[in-house]
Scaffold this active site. Structure first.
Site, PDB file in Angstrom:
ATOM      1  N   ARG A 111       0.815  -1.225   0.000  1.00  0.00           N
ATOM      2  CA  ARG A 111       0.000   0.000   0.000  1.00  0.00           C
ATOM      3  C   ARG A 111       0.843   1.268   0.000  1.00  0.00           C
ATOM      4  O   ARG A 111       0.383   2.341   0.352  1.00  0.00           O
ATOM      5  CB  ARG A 111      -0.987   0.024   1.159  1.00  0.00           C
ATOM      6  CG  ARG A 111      -1.948  -1.132   1.124  1.00  0.00           C
ATOM      7  CD  ARG A 111      -3.254  -0.831   1.814  1.00  0.00           C
ATOM      8  NE  ARG A 111      -4.164  -1.936   1.620  1.00  0.00           N
ATOM      9  CZ  ARG A 111      -4.223  -3.000   2.410  1.00  0.00           C
ATOM     10  NH1 ARG A 111      -3.448  -3.078   3.473  1.00  0.00           N
ATOM     11  NH2 ARG A 111      -5.064  -3.964   2.145  1.00  0.00           N
ATOM     12  N   LYS A 141       3.541  11.842 -10.900  1.00  0.00           N
ATOM     13  CA  LYS A 141       2.720  11.042 -11.820  1.00  0.00           C
ATOM     14  C   LYS A 141       3.485   9.761 -12.121  1.00  0.00           C
ATOM     15  O   LYS A 141       4.645   9.810 -12.552  1.00  0.00           O
ATOM     16  CB  LYS A 141       2.464  11.797 -13.129  1.00  0.00           C
ATOM     17  CG  LYS A 141       1.324  12.781 -13.050  1.00  0.00           C
ATOM     18  CD  LYS A 141       0.947  13.294 -14.430  1.00  0.00           C
ATOM     19  CE  LYS A 141      -0.180  14.295 -14.341  1.00  0.00           C
ATOM     20  NZ  LYS A 141      -0.480  14.936 -15.640  1.00  0.00           N
ATOM     21  N   GLU A 150      10.522  20.160 -23.540  1.00  0.00           N
ATOM     22  CA  GLU A 150       9.786  20.391 -22.288  1.00  0.00           C
ATOM     23  C   GLU A 150      10.339  21.626 -21.566  1.00  0.00           C
ATOM     24  O   GLU A 150       9.602  22.325 -20.881  1.00  0.00           O
ATOM     25  CB  GLU A 150       9.844  19.157 -21.379  1.00  0.00           C
ATOM     26  CG  GLU A 150       9.279  17.878 -21.996  1.00  0.00           C
ATOM     27  CD  GLU A 150       7.741  17.750 -21.902  1.00  0.00           C
ATOM     28  OE1 GLU A 150       7.075  18.620 -21.322  1.00  0.00           O
ATOM     29  OE2 GLU A 150       7.220  16.740 -22.430  1.00  0.00           O
ATOM     30  N   LYS A 202       7.752  23.725 -12.592  1.00  0.00           N
ATOM     31  CA  LYS A 202       6.923  22.541 -12.379  1.00  0.00           C
ATOM     32  C   LYS A 202       6.550  22.408 -10.904  1.00  0.00           C
ATOM     33  O   LYS A 202       5.399  22.087 -10.565  1.00  0.00           O
ATOM     34  CB  LYS A 202       7.645  21.274 -12.871  1.00  0.00           C
ATOM     35  CG  LYS A 202       6.822  20.037 -12.592  1.00  0.00           C
ATOM     36  CD  LYS A 202       6.778  19.044 -13.685  1.00  0.00           C
ATOM     37  CE  LYS A 202       5.696  18.010 -13.413  1.00  0.00           C
ATOM     38  NZ  LYS A 202       5.739  16.861 -14.263  1.00  0.00           N
ATOM     39  N   GLU A 259      -4.127  17.563 -10.542  1.00  0.00           N
ATOM     40  CA  GLU A 259      -4.666  18.072 -11.806  1.00  0.00           C
ATOM     41  C   GLU A 259      -6.191  18.227 -11.751  1.00  0.00           C
ATOM     42  O   GLU A 259      -6.911  17.755 -12.617  1.00  0.00           O
ATOM     43  CB  GLU A 259      -4.255  17.127 -12.962  1.00  0.00           C
ATOM     44  CG  GLU A 259      -4.220  17.822 -14.309  1.00  0.00           C
ATOM     45  CD  GLU A 259      -3.486  17.014 -15.368  1.00  0.00           C
ATOM     46  OE1 GLU A 259      -2.376  16.519 -15.115  1.00  0.00           O
ATOM     47  OE2 GLU A 259      -4.044  16.881 -16.463  1.00  0.00           O
ATOM     48  N   ARG A 277      -2.406  22.454 -13.134  1.00  0.00           N
ATOM     49  CA  ARG A 277      -1.458  21.443 -13.624  1.00  0.00           C
ATOM     50  C   ARG A 277      -1.719  21.094 -15.082  1.00  0.00           C
ATOM     51  O   ARG A 277      -0.803  20.713 -15.815  1.00  0.00           O
ATOM     52  CB  ARG A 277      -1.513  20.183 -12.740  1.00  0.00           C
ATOM     53  CG  ARG A 277      -0.421  19.194 -13.097  1.00  0.00           C
ATOM     54  CD  ARG A 277      -0.186  18.142 -12.034  1.00  0.00           C
ATOM     55  NE  ARG A 277       0.900  17.274 -12.444  1.00  0.00           N
ATOM     56  CZ  ARG A 277       1.585  16.467 -11.640  1.00  0.00           C
ATOM     57  NH1 ARG A 277       1.287  16.420 -10.361  1.00  0.00           N
ATOM     58  NH2 ARG A 277       2.566  15.714 -12.097  1.00  0.00           N
ATOM     59  N   ASN A 292       0.205  20.362 -19.909  1.00  0.00           N
ATOM     60  CA  ASN A 292      -0.118  19.564 -21.103  1.00  0.00           C
ATOM     61  C   ASN A 292      -0.033  20.385 -22.382  1.00  0.00           C
ATOM     62  O   ASN A 292      -0.447  19.913 -23.448  1.00  0.00           O
ATOM     63  CB  ASN A 292      -1.517  18.959 -20.969  1.00  0.00           C
ATOM     64  CG  ASN A 292      -1.572  17.954 -19.827  1.00  0.00           C
ATOM     65  OD1 ASN A 292      -0.588  17.281 -19.543  1.00  0.00           O
ATOM     66  ND2 ASN A 292      -2.717  17.866 -19.156  1.00  0.00           N
ATOM     67  N   HIS A 334       0.638  18.796 -25.713  1.00  0.00           N
ATOM     68  CA  HIS A 334       0.490  17.349 -25.556  1.00  0.00           C
ATOM     69  C   HIS A 334      -0.720  16.781 -26.290  1.00  0.00           C
ATOM     70  O   HIS A 334      -0.715  15.605 -26.647  1.00  0.00           O
ATOM     71  CB  HIS A 334       0.438  16.959 -24.077  1.00  0.00           C
ATOM     72  CG  HIS A 334       1.799  16.973 -23.423  1.00  0.00           C
ATOM     73  ND1 HIS A 334       2.546  18.122 -23.281  1.00  0.00           N
ATOM     74  CD2 HIS A 334       2.547  15.979 -22.889  1.00  0.00           C
ATOM     75  CE1 HIS A 334       3.696  17.823 -22.677  1.00  0.00           C
ATOM     76  NE2 HIS A 334       3.719  16.526 -22.432  1.00  0.00           N
ATOM     77  N   HIS A 376      -0.007  14.157 -28.833  1.00  0.00           N
ATOM     78  CA  HIS A 376      -0.515  12.791 -28.652  1.00  0.00           C
ATOM     79  C   HIS A 376      -1.059  12.256 -29.984  1.00  0.00           C
ATOM     80  O   HIS A 376      -0.822  11.091 -30.348  1.00  0.00           O
ATOM     81  CB  HIS A 376      -1.605  12.790 -27.584  1.00  0.00           C
ATOM     82  CG  HIS A 376      -2.323  11.486 -27.465  1.00  0.00           C
ATOM     83  ND1 HIS A 376      -1.835  10.445 -26.716  1.00  0.00           N
ATOM     84  CD2 HIS A 376      -3.475  11.033 -28.026  1.00  0.00           C
ATOM     85  CE1 HIS A 376      -2.641   9.407 -26.820  1.00  0.00           C
ATOM     86  NE2 HIS A 376      -3.650   9.745 -27.604  1.00  0.00           N
ATOM     87  N   HIS A 407       8.524  11.428 -27.984  1.00  0.00           N
ATOM     88  CA  HIS A 407       7.508  12.188 -27.242  1.00  0.00           C
ATOM     89  C   HIS A 407       7.842  13.697 -27.229  1.00  0.00           C
ATOM     90  O   HIS A 407       6.996  14.536 -27.537  1.00  0.00           O
ATOM     91  CB  HIS A 407       7.399  11.641 -25.815  1.00  0.00           C
ATOM     92  CG  HIS A 407       6.490  12.437 -24.939  1.00  0.00           C
ATOM     93  ND1 HIS A 407       5.119  12.441 -25.097  1.00  0.00           N
ATOM     94  CD2 HIS A 407       6.756  13.301 -23.905  1.00  0.00           C
ATOM     95  CE1 HIS A 407       4.576  13.260 -24.202  1.00  0.00           C
ATOM     96  NE2 HIS A 407       5.549  13.777 -23.459  1.00  0.00           N
TER      97      HIS A 407
END
Ligand code: GLY
Length: 368
Positions: A121, A143, A185, A227, A237, A242, A246, A249, A253, A267
Site C-alpha cells: 500500500r 505522476k 519540455e 513545475k 490536476e 497542472r 499539457n 500534448h 498525442h 515524445h
C-alpha cells in the site's frame, strides 16, 4: 547546487540539481537509506554507464546495491514489467518505510514510482533521473504509470518521491536527439508561463543543448521550479493549473498515435510540434499574433525540433489526427480541453474547442 522544494503539505521534498550527485548517492540520499541493502531499478543502458559508480558510492557510505535491471524502452512499463518488479521488491523484503531508487529516464521512473505506490500500500522512492526530459518533467510531481493495450499511462497513481537528484553529469552521455527531445519540455515552461525564460532560451538555447554547465543548470533549475510551483498548486490536476503542463500534448498525442508511438517521432519532438500547433491555432482564433506564434516555431526549430506538420509527410488528413485525440486521456465528459495561448508565457485551458475546427486547422497545416 540548486535546491528546489516541492511544497506539498506534509510531504514536501527537494529536487537537487548539480553535477556529481550520483557519485555522492550514499550521502545525498542517506537519510532515506535505512538498511544496508539498497534496492535500485534501472535499465541496461543506464546500468552500462552508472552501475559501477553507484556501487562504489554506496559502498563508501556502508551500503550495498541490489539491482533490478529492465530492458530500455516503453516495453518495460507493462503489467508484466510491473509484476516482475513488485515480485522482486517483495523478495528483497522491501517494507513500507523503505525507499527504492529509480535510476534512469521516464520509463524507469514511472514504472518504479507506480510499483512503489502499490507495494504494501505504498513505500518510498527516490528519483535519480538521467535524461533531460525526466529531470525537468517526469521525475517531479508524482505522476507514475504503466501502459496497457488500451493506451499509454492509463493505469497509474499519484505517488510523490521523497527526493529527486538531478545529476547534470548524467546528461553528458545522452544522445543529442534525446537531449533535444527533453529541451522541448524546457521550452514548454517558457511558452506556458514565463516569457522572460522563453526570451532567455531564444538566445541561450544552443548553450543548453551543448550542455554548457551554467546554462544547463539554469535551464533545468528554472524548469523544475516552474513545475514545482504548478504541482504545489494542483497536485492531482483538478483545478486546471497542472493541466497547463499539457501544452502541446494534445496535438502531440495525435501525432505520436499516427506515427505508432515509434522512434519516428519521440515524445518530446511531438510535444515541440504540438506546442507550435497550439500557438498557431491560438493565432487562428485571434488570441495571439501570428508573429508570436512564429516566435514559438522559431524557438522550436532553433532547438533542432520539428516545427512544421507538413515536414512529417504523414499520409493522413486533419480529421484522422483529430480522431486520435478522442482517445486522449484528458477527454472530459465528451469534450477535450486544449491548452492555448493568450501570449508567450500566458497559457490557458480552453474548453470551447470543436474537434471539427481542429481538423480543418490541421488540414491547412498539413498542406502549408
Ligand atoms: N507531465 C505533466 C505533469 O506532470 O503533469
Amino acid at each position: 547546487m540548486a535546491m528546489i522544494p516541492v511544497a506539498l503539505a506534509g510531504r514536501e521534498y527537494e529536487v537537487r540539481i548539480a553535477r556529481g550527485l550520483i557519485d555522492q548517492i550514499g550521502e545525498e540520499a542517506g537519510a532515506f537509506l535505512r538498511k544496508k541493502r539498497v534496492p535500485l531499478v534501472t535499465d541496461t543502458n543506464v546500468a552500462a554507464f552508472w552501475r559501477r559508480a553507484v556501487e562504489d558510492a554506496l559502498d563508501a557510505s556502508g551500503h550495498e546495491a541490489s539491482w533490478h535491471v529492465v530492458s530500455p524502452g516503453e516495453g518495460a512499463k507493462s503489467w508484466h514489467g510491473l509484476e516482475s518488479l513488485t515480485d522482486w521488491l517483495l523478495a528483497e523484503g522491501v517494507e513500507r518505510g523503505d525507499h527504492v531508487i529509480a535510476l534512469g529516464g521516464g520509463v524507469v521512473g514511472d514504472l518504479t514510482g507506480f510499483a512503489c505506490s502499490i507495494l504494501k500500500r505504498g513505500c518510498g522512492f527516490v528519483q535519480i533521473p538521467t535524461t533531460l526530459l525526466a529531470q525537468v518533467d517526469s521525475s517531479v510531481g508524482g505522476k507514475t504509470a504503466i501502459n496497457t493495450g488500451a493506451g499509454k499511462n492509463l493505469i497509474g497513481a499519484f505517488h510523490q518521491p521523497s527526493l529527486v537528484l538531478a545529476d547534470l553529469s548524467a546528461l553528458e552521455t545522452l544522445p543529442a536527439r534525446e537531449m533535444r527531445a527533453g529541451y522541448a519540455e524546457v521550452l514548454k515552461y517558457g511558452v506556458l508561463g514565463d516569457a522572460e525564460f522563453f526570451a532567455w532560451l531564444e538566445s541561450m538555447g544552443p548553450r543548453v543543448l551543448a550542455r554548457e554547465p551554467e546554462a544547463l543548470e539554469m535551464a533545468v533549475a528554472r524548469s523544475v521550479a516552474a513545475k514545482a510551483r504548478i504541482v504545489a498548486k494542483d497536485e492531482r490536476e483538478t483545478t486546471g493549473a497542472r493541466a497547463l503542463l499539457n501544452l502541446g500534448h494534445t496535438f502531440g498525442h495525435a501525432l505520436e498515435a499516427e506515427t505508432g508511438f515509434s522512434d519516428t517521432l519521440l515524445h518530446g519532438e511531438a510535444v515541440a510540434l504540438g506546442m507550435v500547433l497550439a500557438a498557431r491555432y491560438s493565432a487562428r482564433r485571434g488570441e495571439i499574433s501570428k508573429d508570436e506564434a512564429e516566435r514559438v516555431a522559431r524557438a522550436v526549430s532553433g532547438g533542432g525540433l520539428p516545427s512544421e506538420l507538413a515536414g512529417l509527410s504523414l499520409k493522413c488528413d486533419g480529421q484522422k489526427l483529430a480522431n486520435h485525440m478522442l482517445h486522449d486521456k484528458k477527454m472530459d465528459a465528451g469534450t477535450l480541453p486544449f491548452i492555448l495561448l493568450r501570449g508567450i508565457g500566458d497559457a490557458y485551458l480552453a474548453k470551447d474547442v470543436e474537434l471539427a475546427d481542429i481538423a480543418a486547422f490541421l488540414d491547412e497545416q498539413l498542406l502549408a
